[in-house]
Design a protein around this motif. Structure first.
Motif, short mmCIF file in Angstrom:
data_model
loop_
_atom_site.label_atom_id
_atom_site.label_comp_id
_atom_site.label_asym_id
_atom_site.label_seq_id
_atom_site.Cartn_x
_atom_site.Cartn_y
_atom_site.Cartn_z
N ALA A 93 72.07 60.97 32.30
CA ALA A 93 71.42 60.41 31.11
C ALA A 93 70.81 59.05 31.42
O ALA A 93 69.71 58.74 30.98
N THR A 94 71.51 58.25 32.19
CA THR A 94 70.98 56.94 32.57
C THR A 94 69.67 57.10 33.31
O THR A 94 68.67 56.42 33.01
N ALA A 95 69.64 58.01 34.28
CA ALA A 95 68.41 58.25 35.05
C ALA A 95 67.29 58.78 34.16
O ALA A 95 66.14 58.37 34.29
N ALA A 96 67.62 59.69 33.25
CA ALA A 96 66.60 60.28 32.37
C ALA A 96 66.03 59.24 31.42
O ALA A 96 64.81 59.18 31.22
N VAL A 97 66.87 58.43 30.81
CA VAL A 97 66.40 57.39 29.89
C VAL A 97 65.50 56.41 30.64
O VAL A 97 64.40 56.08 30.17
N LYS A 98 65.95 55.98 31.79
CA LYS A 98 65.16 55.03 32.58
C LYS A 98 63.80 55.63 32.95
O LYS A 98 62.76 54.97 32.81
N ALA A 99 63.78 56.88 33.39
CA ALA A 99 62.52 57.53 33.77
C ALA A 99 61.59 57.69 32.57
O ALA A 99 60.38 57.45 32.68
N LEU A 100 62.13 58.10 31.42
CA LEU A 100 61.31 58.26 30.22
C LEU A 100 60.69 56.94 29.79
O LEU A 100 59.50 56.86 29.49
N VAL A 101 61.49 55.92 29.73
CA VAL A 101 61.01 54.62 29.28
C VAL A 101 60.02 54.04 30.29
O VAL A 101 58.96 53.54 29.90
#
Length: 94
Positions: free
Chosen positions: A8-16
């Motif tokens: 989730a950390t990686a996904a949030v960072k990539a999306l933002v």
């Protein structure tokens, strides 16, 4: 408070990172009402007044007050499907 899995950390960072240029940008989670099962998720350049701010591994998540209460003892996970779309899921903290 809500916690994030490494996925989730990686996904949030990539999306933002792909949609916002502001260093204060993050993913905002809102809930229309305490008894509503639906959560709304959007990227935004900054938290709204009253939002709880969660920063983990370079990922920033802003929780609207109702959503923060609902997600207080939860963990956010994420998976990416074959088409590259992110799907978030919520579980109970251990």
């Amino acid at each position: 408070m809500l916690t994030l899995t490494p996925d989730a950390t990686a996904a949030v960072k990539a999306l933002v990172d792909s949609t916002e240029e502001a260093p204060s940008a993050g993913l905002r989670i809102t809930q229309d009402a305490p008894d509503s099962p639906a959560l709304n998720v959007i990227t935004t350049s900054a938290p709204e007044p009253g939002d709880a701010v969660l920063e983990e591994g370079g990922a920033r998540v802003f929780l609207e007050e109702t959503a923060a209460q609902t997600l207080d003892d939860k963990v956010l996970d994420a998976a990416v499907n074959d088409n590259g779309a992110v799907q978030f899921s919520i579980g109970v903290q251990a």
